[in-house]
Each structure stands twice: as C-alpha cells, then as structure tokens.
Design an enzyme around this catalytic site. Structure first.
Site, mmCIF file in Angstrom:
data_model
loop_
_atom_site.group_PDB
_atom_site.id
_atom_site.type_symbol
_atom_site.label_atom_id
_atom_site.label_comp_id
_atom_site.label_asym_id
_atom_site.label_seq_id
_atom_site.Cartn_x
_atom_site.Cartn_y
_atom_site.Cartn_z
ATOM 1 N N ASP A 11 27.380 23.493 -41.961
ATOM 2 C CA ASP A 11 26.234 24.296 -42.374
ATOM 3 C C ASP A 11 24.980 23.606 -41.815
ATOM 4 O OD1 ASP A 11 24.493 25.987 -43.958
ATOM 5 O OD2 ASP A 11 24.279 24.269 -45.312
ATOM 6 N N ASP A 13 21.022 24.381 -42.894
ATOM 7 C CA ASP A 13 19.927 24.115 -43.844
ATOM 8 C C ASP A 13 20.457 23.405 -45.084
ATOM 9 O OD1 ASP A 13 17.605 25.464 -42.551
ATOM 10 O OD2 ASP A 13 19.015 27.142 -42.618
HETATM 11 C C1 XBP Z 1 20.113 28.967 -45.141
HETATM 12 C C2 XBP Z 1 19.246 30.107 -45.398
HETATM 13 C C3 XBP Z 1 18.271 30.488 -44.398
HETATM 14 C C4 XBP Z 1 17.028 29.644 -44.197
HETATM 15 C C5 XBP Z 1 16.094 30.280 -43.219
HETATM 16 O O1 XBP Z 1 21.385 29.122 -45.748
HETATM 17 O O2 XBP Z 1 19.388 30.779 -46.397
HETATM 18 O O3 XBP Z 1 17.829 31.728 -44.756
HETATM 19 O O4 XBP Z 1 16.348 29.492 -45.445
HETATM 20 O O5 XBP Z 1 16.696 30.852 -42.137
HETATM 21 P P1 XBP Z 1 22.625 28.245 -45.266
HETATM 22 P P2 XBP Z 1 16.158 32.216 -41.449
HETATM 23 O O6 XBP Z 1 22.210 26.816 -45.325
HETATM 24 O O7 XBP Z 1 23.674 28.526 -46.301
HETATM 25 O O8 XBP Z 1 23.045 28.696 -43.916
HETATM 26 O O9 XBP Z 1 14.724 32.405 -41.837
HETATM 27 O O10 XBP Z 1 16.345 31.989 -39.986
HETATM 28 O O11 XBP Z 1 17.012 33.337 -41.979
HETATM 29 MG MG MG Z 2 22.829 25.188 -46.629
#
Ligand code: XBP
Ligand code: MG
Length: 262
Positions: A11, A13
C-alpha cells in the site's frame, strides 16, 4: 500454511510514508485556497474523511455536508475534479520539497526483496501521479523498475475496501494470493487484501493507530522496530534488527489472525 513468499504488495499512503496529514491534507487546503473557497480541513476532520477512500470521492462526500457547495450534481463533480487535480499538483510540490520521508524500515525490506528475488507490487487507491511523485523522490527516476506491477486508483472500477486492486496486482504478477503478502495501514486496506485472500500485515499509521482492524497476520508499529508486534517476530539475530523478509515469511507461514480494537 502458505507457499514460499513470491511477492510483496505495498500500500502507499500511510504504509510507505505518512502522506495524509502533512501531504494530501495540506495540499487539499491549498487547492481550496487557490480557488478562493473558504474551506479548510483540520487534522481531526481529515481523519474522519479518510473513511472515504480516494481524494476525489472524499471531496464529493465532504460537499454533501456543506451548505456552500454547488447544488447541482454536475457542478459538484466538475468542482471536485478541478480541486483534485490542483491538490495533486500541490501534493507533488510538497513531496518534491522533501517534506515527507519514507517510513523507517521500508527501504531495507525493499532491498531484501531485490536481493532474494521476491517481486514487489504497488496496490493503492491513490492517483498514479502521487505515487510517481513520492517514489521518484525517494527511489529515483527509474523507480518503476523495482515493481513488477503498479496498480493505482485510476486502474480500478472500485477502490479499497473493494479487493479489485489486489486482484489486479495478483493477476499482473501471475502469483496466487497465498504466495503473496500485503502491507497495509488502514482497515479499508486490510479489508481489500483479505477480500482477495491475500495475507496482510499491518504497520499502523498516525490516522489509523486506534482503528479496529481484523484478520491481519501481524500488526505492529513499523518495519523499523521489533517491539510492539503481535505475534512477536522471531528472536533477533542482532540487537536493533528491523523487521525483515524472514519475519514476514514466518508470519505468513503461521497465518495467525490478529485484531486491533479501536
Ligand atoms: C489512500 C487514499 C487516497 C489518498 C489520496 O488509501 O485514500 O485517497 O488520501 O489519493 P490507501 P488521491 O492508502 O488505502 O491506498 O487524492 O490520489 O485519490
Ligand atoms: Mg494506506
């Protein structure tokens, strides 16, 4: 009992880096400001909004709670699209400015994967441009070469907690779910991996430190430390040894079900 570990699915973020509070959130606020909107997400509000996966979807959801958002659905969508694009630009600036580091232990595990032929994939809800900004900054211009599959928000019909991103990553890698392990930080991410039958370990992140997480093979505070993990990793060969592929393989073979209650 799983087969030998063939692939590690990352993953982005919260797992590769703490991107949300000081990255995406700040960038969203700059986007609001740049369009003259009197909107601002403080840390607590942004934490609530993280229940909605995807930045554009998060914006759309927030607009349903505001009296000063456009009333017409089409106008709302256009505004969310414009703000999201602006946000991603500001996010890239923040990353390029060096303000967001990779989490401790991430680079070491990536290096072990390279040395031992464990293939890596990215499985994220985030836009490709955001992953590109982050990994270009930390792994260099050729960062994509380190990954056998890169599945981002644009590549799926349904974002996490739907398992689609993991199913696509497995298909691209040509491995079965029990030959892989996912590393996640959020309940939605864990649900996505589990929905694809991929064993998932959790490095808890700032926003999901106290969230309820169920059915992980291991939960701990980060790859850079052995303390605080459940189940405990095998005894360290040397003091201060970080979590490594051998620990991950051991957890995958054990297949425990660990939960955290928020
Ligand atoms: C990450 C997210 C993303 C980021 C922003 O989830 O929810 O929406 O906050 O990304 P994960 P975008 O870690 O589960 O992948 O603005 O590009 O959508
Ligand atoms: Mg995440």
């Amino acid at each position: 009992m799983t087969n030998r570990l063939k692939a590690l699915l990352w993953d982005v973020d919260g797992t590769l880096a703490e991107t949300e509070r000081d990255g995406h959130r700040v960038a969203f606020n700059r986007a609001f400001e740049s369009l003259g909107l009197p909107w601002s997400w403080d840390e607590a509000r942004y934490g609530e909004l993280l229940a909605v996966a995807g930045g554009r979807e998060r914006l759309m959801h927030d607009m349903t709670t505001r009296s000063d958002a456009p009333v017409l659905a089409g106008e709302r969508e256009a505004l969310a699209r414009e703000l999201h694009e602006l946000k991603n630009g500001f996010y890239a600036e923040i990353i390029e400015g060096g303000q967001i580091a990779l989490r401790g232990g991430v680079l070491a595990v990536m290096q072990q994967c390279r040395e031992r032929g464990v293939r890596m994939a990215i499985a994220t809800t985030t836009s490709r441009s955001n992953v590109d900004a982050l990994l270009r900054r930390h792994l260099g211009r050729q960062w994509t070469e380190a990954f056998a599959a890169i599945v981002c928000g644009e590549d799926v019909q349904r974002k996490k907690p739907d398992p689609e991103v993991y199913q696509r990553a497995l298909r691209a890698l040509g491995v079965g779910p029990l030959e892989a392990v996912a590393i996640e930080d959020s309940p939605g991410g864990v649900a996505a991996a589990r929905g694809a039958d991929v064993p998932v370990m959790v490095t808890t992140s700032a926003y999901f430190d106290h969230s309820t997480i169920e059915g992980a093979i291991a939960i701990g505070p980060g790859l850079d430390r052995r303390e605080g993990w459940r189940p405990a990793p095998r005894p360290a060969a040397r003091p201060a040894e970080p979590i490594g592929l051998e620990d991950i393989e051991a957890w995958a073979a054990q297949m425990d079900s660990v939960s955290q209650h928020g």
